[in-house]
Design a protein around this motif. Sequence first.
Motif, mmCIF file in Angstrom:
data_model
loop_
_atom_site.group_PDB
_atom_site.id
_atom_site.type_symbol
_atom_site.label_atom_id
_atom_site.label_comp_id
_atom_site.label_asym_id
_atom_site.label_seq_id
_atom_site.Cartn_x
_atom_site.Cartn_y
_atom_site.Cartn_z
ATOM 1 N N ALA A 245 0.819 -1.206 0.000
ATOM 2 C CA ALA A 245 0.000 0.000 0.000
ATOM 3 C C ALA A 245 0.857 1.263 0.000
ATOM 4 C CB ALA A 245 -0.933 -0.009 1.213
ATOM 5 N N THR A 246 1.962 1.225 0.755
ATOM 6 C CA THR A 246 2.836 2.400 0.810
ATOM 7 C C THR A 246 3.531 2.614 -0.532
ATOM 8 O OG1 THR A 246 3.227 1.912 3.154
ATOM 9 C CG2 THR A 246 4.629 3.571 2.135
ATOM 10 N N GLU A 247 3.954 1.538 -1.175
ATOM 11 C CA GLU A 247 4.570 1.658 -2.499
ATOM 12 C C GLU A 247 3.588 2.246 -3.507
ATOM 13 O OE1 GLU A 247 7.995 -1.784 -2.896
ATOM 14 O OE2 GLU A 247 5.891 -2.381 -3.154
ATOM 15 N N THR A 248 2.328 1.839 -3.435
ATOM 16 C CA THR A 248 1.324 2.369 -4.365
ATOM 17 C C THR A 248 1.117 3.863 -4.147
ATOM 18 O OG1 THR A 248 0.208 0.223 -4.384
ATOM 19 C CG2 THR A 248 -1.043 2.110 -5.176
ATOM 20 N N ALA A 249 1.041 4.280 -2.886
ATOM 21 C CA ALA A 249 0.911 5.705 -2.584
ATOM 22 C C ALA A 249 2.151 6.477 -3.003
ATOM 23 C CB ALA A 249 0.645 5.901 -1.091
ATOM 24 N N TRP A 250 3.313 5.831 -2.884
ATOM 25 C CA TRP A 250 4.580 6.481 -3.251
ATOM 26 C C TRP A 250 4.676 6.688 -4.753
ATOM 27 C CZ3 TRP A 250 8.169 9.282 -1.143
ATOM 28 C CH2 TRP A 250 9.415 9.426 -1.766
ATOM 29 N N VAL A 251 4.269 5.714 -5.529
ATOM 30 C CA VAL A 251 4.332 5.829 -6.993
ATOM 31 C C VAL A 251 3.488 7.008 -7.471
ATOM 32 C CG1 VAL A 251 3.665 4.702 -9.153
ATOM 33 C CG2 VAL A 251 4.890 3.411 -7.399
ATOM 34 N N ALA A 252 2.370 7.260 -6.788
ATOM 35 C CA ALA A 252 1.456 8.335 -7.192
ATOM 36 C C ALA A 252 1.774 9.661 -6.492
ATOM 37 C CB ALA A 252 0.022 7.917 -6.894
ATOM 38 N N ARG A 253 2.983 9.827 -5.993
ATOM 39 C CA ARG A 253 3.346 11.019 -5.219
ATOM 40 C C ARG A 253 3.450 12.260 -6.102
ATOM 41 N NH1 ARG A 253 7.791 8.155 -6.487
ATOM 42 N NH2 ARG A 253 9.668 9.230 -7.232
ATOM 43 N N THR A 254 3.415 13.405 -5.447
ATOM 44 C CA THR A 254 3.725 14.691 -6.072
ATOM 45 C C THR A 254 4.825 15.347 -5.256
ATOM 46 O OG1 THR A 254 2.044 15.847 -4.759
ATOM 47 C CG2 THR A 254 1.373 14.978 -6.924
ATOM 48 N N SER A 255 5.471 16.357 -5.809
ATOM 49 C CA SER A 255 6.522 17.062 -5.074
ATOM 50 C C SER A 255 6.589 18.512 -5.523
ATOM 51 C CB SER A 255 7.886 16.380 -5.275
ATOM 52 O OG SER A 255 8.277 16.428 -6.627
#
Length: 509
Positions: free
Chosen positions: A247-257
């Motif tokens: 779940a954390t990897e999925t949220a990380w892939v969709a990150r913004t910065s």
Amino acid sequence: MTNTSSANPATQVLPVILCGGSGTRLWPLSRSGFPKQFLVLSGDDSTKSLFQQAVERLNALGAGNSQSSNMAIGQTLIVTNEEHRFLVLDQLRELPHIQATLLLEPTGRNTAPALTLAALYASEKNASDPILVITPADQTIQNGPAFTKALQDCINVVVSDETKKTIAILGITPTAPETGYGYIKKGGAQGVHGEFAVEQFAEKPDAKTAQSYLENGHYFWNSGMFVLRASTWLAALKEFRPDILGATETAWVARTSDQSGDTEFVRPDKEIFKSIPSESIDYAVIEKCPGSNGLFTIKMVELDAGWNDLGAWDAVWQVGKKDDKGNVTSGDTLLSNTNNSLVHASSRLVGTVGIDNLVIIETADAVLVADRANSQDVKNIVIQLEQQQREEKNLHRKVARPWGWYDSVDEGERFKVKRIQVKPGASLSLQMHHHRAEHWIVVKGTAEITNGDKVIMLTENQSTYIPQGQTHRLANPGKTALEIIEVQSGGYLGEDDIVRFEDTYGRSK
């Protein structure tokens, strides 16, 4: 500080500061909008917040000695809540030699997902599989050199394991039969870097068990400070809690910065992040390692450096500088026939007569009086504040904002008075209010005011009026702080009556 020769490349070390939590047991100083890690309470530097002290301690790992000569300290990773990002940024600006990246959680999911964000970032940005040194932001250390030495030993323990299966943890030398901490039991002979094997982890004990741990001599307090490679954490999480990792990897892939000066803000996907199971580092991985049949190994290095996690006001008293009657004071205080007490005055004179073993904490909008022995139970007051939906749980009367601060000086039926300070070059959002009008009086500095389709400049003793429903903005074009007095009037004066059209800080709808 580093040795970068090809024959003996420097070990890449990344400080990781876990800067979450609300510190409810230190209310009324600590509140959800300004938690304890941002307070100046105690420790190895009484002029800096607990968070600032934690950042500087980890960045001191590269201080010149034989243990650190082959160590490269990389950019600090700070995992914190989205709503605290400008508190972190403001306090980092007071540490100009520190370079940091902020990994912003949209909601708290405990420490295991927080560390996973740091490990994912470190793995992407560093080809060398860096070593992560992880610490909470709200602990205090009295002996900085001893702390640095113990963490350097932990790093050497991890470096020496080429299989990348070892996690090193700091175990605190117990000084009392403490029932508020988890315990680590060491075993076997001491290793070359001062490490011991970990036989087991023990939950928070009752008083009798805690006394037996103290007398045994093989039990240590669990500090919540770890050293491991980024790949080790990700591999261990895949083994023990693949649901958290996935779940954390999925949220990380969709990150913004985005950037604020030299500081990068990285935001995992908000909706996906909410679905991550909430779990601590200890429960997700660490406590499973001793029984994992060698899949992963836990080693403990002893730390005797005046550590305290300041989990309650009694702990603040314990580490504070005491007078000849055992009192710890801060602010404007007068004491008579007072012993072994903690007295903190934030905004006015506090006097005490004939008291013993009390905690008295005064702020502009709340006062706490508690028996020191029961200071852990302050959380019960916070629960009542939450049940009654009182703002004193969340914010102080004086509230930090990215552009400066405001202080709610007075309020009554259909009015509120605020003192507002705007930093040089900063501005509030372009906004409007449905239910209130505002009167602004400049008391210091120069104000640039957008009022509908007009832009005016005001200086000291000048004023203007913002009608209800009018689009407006307050800005400070000068090089010194701007201060105004704002008088609000209307049928509803809540902070949520703000419609933002443009905002420098990403808060517009």
